[in-house]
Design a protein around this motif. Structure first.
Motif, mmCIF file in Angstrom:
data_model
loop_
_atom_site.group_PDB
_atom_site.id
_atom_site.type_symbol
_atom_site.label_atom_id
_atom_site.label_comp_id
_atom_site.label_asym_id
_atom_site.label_seq_id
_atom_site.Cartn_x
_atom_site.Cartn_y
_atom_site.Cartn_z
ATOM 1 N N ILE A 190 -5.758 -15.601 -4.017
ATOM 2 C CA ILE A 190 -5.721 -15.899 -5.449
ATOM 3 C C ILE A 190 -5.892 -17.408 -5.618
ATOM 4 N N HIS A 191 -6.771 -17.809 -6.514
ATOM 5 C CA HIS A 191 -6.941 -19.222 -6.854
ATOM 6 C C HIS A 191 -6.394 -19.447 -8.262
ATOM 7 N N VAL A 192 -5.676 -20.533 -8.461
ATOM 8 C CA VAL A 192 -5.098 -20.848 -9.764
ATOM 9 C C VAL A 192 -5.453 -22.281 -10.146
ATOM 10 N N PHE B 93 -13.150 -17.571 -12.955
ATOM 11 C CA PHE B 93 -11.764 -17.610 -13.404
ATOM 12 C C PHE B 93 -11.629 -16.908 -14.756
ATOM 13 N N THR C 159 -3.633 -22.074 -18.054
ATOM 14 C CA THR C 159 -3.686 -21.518 -16.702
ATOM 15 C C THR C 159 -4.815 -20.509 -16.566
ATOM 16 N N CYS D 188 2.627 -20.437 -6.076
ATOM 17 C CA CYS D 188 1.712 -20.329 -4.941
ATOM 18 C C CYS D 188 2.212 -21.153 -3.756
ATOM 19 N N PRO E 122 -1.879 -11.020 -9.658
ATOM 20 C CA PRO E 122 -3.036 -11.903 -9.799
ATOM 21 C C PRO E 122 -3.326 -12.328 -11.229
ATOM 22 N N ASN F 273 -4.341 -24.998 -13.174
ATOM 23 C CA ASN F 273 -3.370 -25.195 -14.247
ATOM 24 C C ASN F 273 -3.430 -26.622 -14.767
ATOM 25 N N THR G 178 1.650 -18.186 -11.348
ATOM 26 C CA THR G 178 1.484 -19.565 -11.762
ATOM 27 C C THR G 178 1.227 -20.442 -10.534
ATOM 28 N N ASP G 179 0.739 -21.633 -10.774
ATOM 29 C CA ASP G 179 0.465 -22.524 -9.648
ATOM 30 C C ASP G 179 1.739 -22.850 -8.868
ATOM 31 N N ARG H 281 -7.073 -18.070 -13.503
ATOM 32 C CA ARG H 281 -6.929 -17.470 -12.178
ATOM 33 C C ARG H 281 -8.181 -16.686 -11.798
#
Length: 205
Positions: free
Chosen positions: A39-41, A24, A30, A82, A74, A43, A78-79, A32
């Motif tokens: 994409i992984h987030v 990340f 935040t 998603c 990317p 927060n 923000t979460d 990512r």
């Protein structure tokens, strides 16, 4: 002149190294990463009343619009933008970490949250790190019957149907895209905007 302690400092000191070790990048609250076409987030969400925080995990296919209808960036998504989201928790119930207005208390809370990320957060995200991830193999039938297993990542049935239909269409899986669209249309009712979004799935690429 002394300054008040900030939760971001504790996050940078304790949670960020664990996240960065997993690929990340980010700052503040935040972080990512991109894994294949997802994409992984992660927060850190503070309570509106202060004194506690939760940690949100989110996943979004890079090739489909976010919940606002825009193609995702990317580095900025923000979460909440998603399509697939869940909370970090070790018990299954909503988990918040409380802290007092001191650096020591904030450090302790973030350390505790980092431990939970290390133990269970990585397990939540791990299935979504390959082309055999649940988002790639889930079927319209499992969504329609509410038997899909996305490891706690979810949204409404309509939103998931739309996201998965778009994802399949982007991957060139036209028949599967249409099947998800059918499930979504049945659940959308009279929502005009959503019905138009599903109709676009049937349009030529």
């Amino acid at each position: 002149m002394s300054t008040s302690p900030r939760l971001e400092s504790s996050i940078k000191e304790h949670l960020a190294p664990a996240l960065k070790a997993d690929g990340f990048s980010g700052s503040g609250r935040t972080y990512r990463r991109v894994v294949g076409d997802l994409i992984h987030v992660v927060n850190v969400q503070g309570s509106r009343y202060g004194g506690q925080f939760a940690i949100n995990l989110a996943i979004h296919p890079i090739c489909i619009p976010n919940v606002l209808g825009d193609m995702p960036d990317p580095k900025k998504i923000t979460d909440s933008q998603c399509e697939f989201r869940r909370r970090l928790t070790e018990s299954g119930s909503d988990q918040w970490w409380a802290y007092e207005n001191s650096a020591e208390s904030m450090d302790a809370a973030v350390k505790a949250a980092t431990n939970v990320y290390n133990v269970v957060g990585r397990k939540f995200l791990a299935p979504f790190t390959s082309n055999g991830s649940p988002l790639h193999v889930v079927t319209a039938e499992s969504l329609e019957s509410s038997q899909l297993n996305l490891h706690g990542f979810a949204s409404t049935k309509v939103r998931m149907a739309l996201a998965l239909a778009r994802f399949r269409k982007a991957k060139g899986q036209t028949e599967a895209a249409h099947e998800f669209a059918k499930v979504g249309q049945a659940a959308a009712g009279s929502a005009v905007a959503l019905r138009k979004a599903f109709e676009s799935i049937y349009a030529e690429a």
